[in-house]
Design an enzyme around this catalytic site. Structure first.
Site, PDB file in Angstrom:
ATOM      1  N   LEU A 148       0.858  -1.176   0.000  1.00 13.69           N
ATOM      2  CA  LEU A 148       0.000   0.000   0.000  1.00 13.69           C
ATOM      3  C   LEU A 148       0.899   1.233   0.000  1.00 13.69           C
ATOM      4  CD1 LEU A 148      -2.904  -0.658   2.554  1.00 13.69           C
ATOM      5  CD2 LEU A 148      -3.134  -0.301   0.099  1.00 13.69           C
ATOM      6  N   ASP A 149       0.532   2.248  -0.782  1.00  8.83           N
ATOM      7  CA  ASP A 149       1.276   3.500  -0.769  1.00  8.83           C
ATOM      8  C   ASP A 149       1.290   4.078   0.647  1.00  8.83           C
ATOM      9  OD1 ASP A 149       1.701   3.405  -3.499  1.00  8.83           O
ATOM     10  OD2 ASP A 149      -0.073   4.592  -3.978  1.00  8.83           O
ATOM     11  N   PRO A 150       2.316   4.860   1.000  1.00 12.45           N
ATOM     12  CA  PRO A 150       2.372   5.446   2.346  1.00 12.45           C
ATOM     13  C   PRO A 150       1.113   6.225   2.727  1.00 12.45           C
ATOM     14  CG  PRO A 150       4.491   5.700   1.270  1.00 12.45           C
ATOM     15  CD  PRO A 150       3.553   5.124   0.234  1.00 12.45           C
ATOM     16  N   ARG A 183      -4.299   4.884  -8.413  1.00 14.30           N
ATOM     17  CA  ARG A 183      -3.879   6.192  -8.923  1.00 14.30           C
ATOM     18  C   ARG A 183      -3.977   6.272 -10.443  1.00 14.30           C
ATOM     19  NH1 ARG A 183       1.816   6.925  -7.393  1.00 14.30           N
ATOM     20  NH2 ARG A 183       1.878   4.695  -6.968  1.00 14.30           N
TER      21      ARG A 183
END
EC number: 5.4.99.25
Length: 300
Positions: A46-48, A181
């Site tokens: 997961l992205d930060p 995204r």
């Protein structure tokens, strides 16, 4: 002489409800330390800035990581219209703007192109490798890359809410390798208004849900105590998408040694991947052939 592994031989799955502002790798390292585990890994970064399900495998459960990585996942996210960013989310710098705003009917119509088998170009700031280097490292150095499109299965993409003209909340269920995204970026482009992700949350991943997730506060509170093991879920959950074949006592013994072992009759087809259990515990994953499982992974 073989080297002794440091840490405890603890095995199982830990579901973390990841907060924003921390990397997936940092969480895995924290969990490994808290459990004093010999081995740990996660099933899907997961992205930060993202929140939600981060499934961390400990010990023998790491052998089941590919099956969770390949499983369907559900994301809820908000797209902000009117601006494209360098990172395709709110963390990046704005690189283009638009005053156009679509109505709900236009959004519903555009979503159809993002369902089923689609081709998706990863964000410039992603972990995709380009000539041996991560794309995000090259992007940070100001290098623009022509990243190749990748296939993605999108089971569903649903409009949940339209709080105002600038925002739309969506839910996507997709297979392995999906970039939320990219969906936001491409949806904004297709609607002629540009767009990026404002926030996103992974609601579930395979058999694991955010509702059952532990928090980092839980991990800190129970770190290196006997009570922390109560947070673990059995490694067998990582095999939920494969058929289970009960092994005979003799078959289980052979499978544990890496040899084909007899399993009880079932509806599994010849050549199908399955897992063998004995007394409720996973023994091996392998290929079913003529009453036997031929192991490809064995659990100790």
């Amino acid at each position: 002489m073989a080297r002794t592994k440091k840490g405890r031989a603890v095995s199982g799955w830990l579901v973390i409800d990841k907060p924003a502002g921390i990397t997936s790798t940092a969480i895995v390292n924290k969990v490994k330390w808290a459990f004093q585990a010999q081995k740990a890994g996660h099933a899907g970064t997961l992205d930060p800035a993202a929140t939600g399900v981060l499934a961390v495998a400990l010990g023998e459960a790491t052998k089941t990581v590919p099956y969770i990585t390949d499983a369907l996942k559900c994301y809820r996210f908000v797209v902000r219209f009117g601006a494209a960013t360098t990172t395709d989310d709110a963390e990046g710098s704005v690189i283009a703007t638009s005053v156009q705003r679509p109505d709900d009917a236009a959004i519903e119509a555009a979503l159809a192109a993002f369902r089923g088998d689609i081709q998706q170009v990863p964000p410039q700031f992603s972990a995709v490798k380009v000539d041996g280097e991560r794309a995000y490292d090259l992007a940070r150095d100001g290098e623009a890359m022509d990243l190749a499109a990748r296939p993605l299965w999108v089971e569903s993409l649903t409009l949940l809410a339209r709080p105002d003209a600038d925002h739309v909340e969506l839910e996507m269920v997709c297979g392995k390798g999906g970039y939320v995204r990219s969906i936001a970026r491409d949806l904004g482009q297709s609607l002629g208004c540009l767009g990026h992700v404002l926030w996103l949350r992974r609601e579930w991943s395979g058999p694991f849900t955010a509702a059952q997730g532990a928090t980092l506060e839980d991990i800190d509170r129970l770190a290196r105590t006997d009570e922390i093991d109560a947070l673990l879920q059995p490694l067998e959950l990582g095999l939920a998408d494969l058929p289970e074949l009960p092994a005979t006592p003799e078959g289980a013994a052979r499978l544990k040694n890496g040899n084909p072992g007899m399993v009880l009759a079932s509806s599994v087809d010849w050549g199908e991947e399955a897992w063998a259990s004995y007394q409720g515990r996973a023994v091996a994953v392998g290929i079913y052939k003529s009453g036997e499982l031929h192991p490809t992974r064995v659990f100790n």
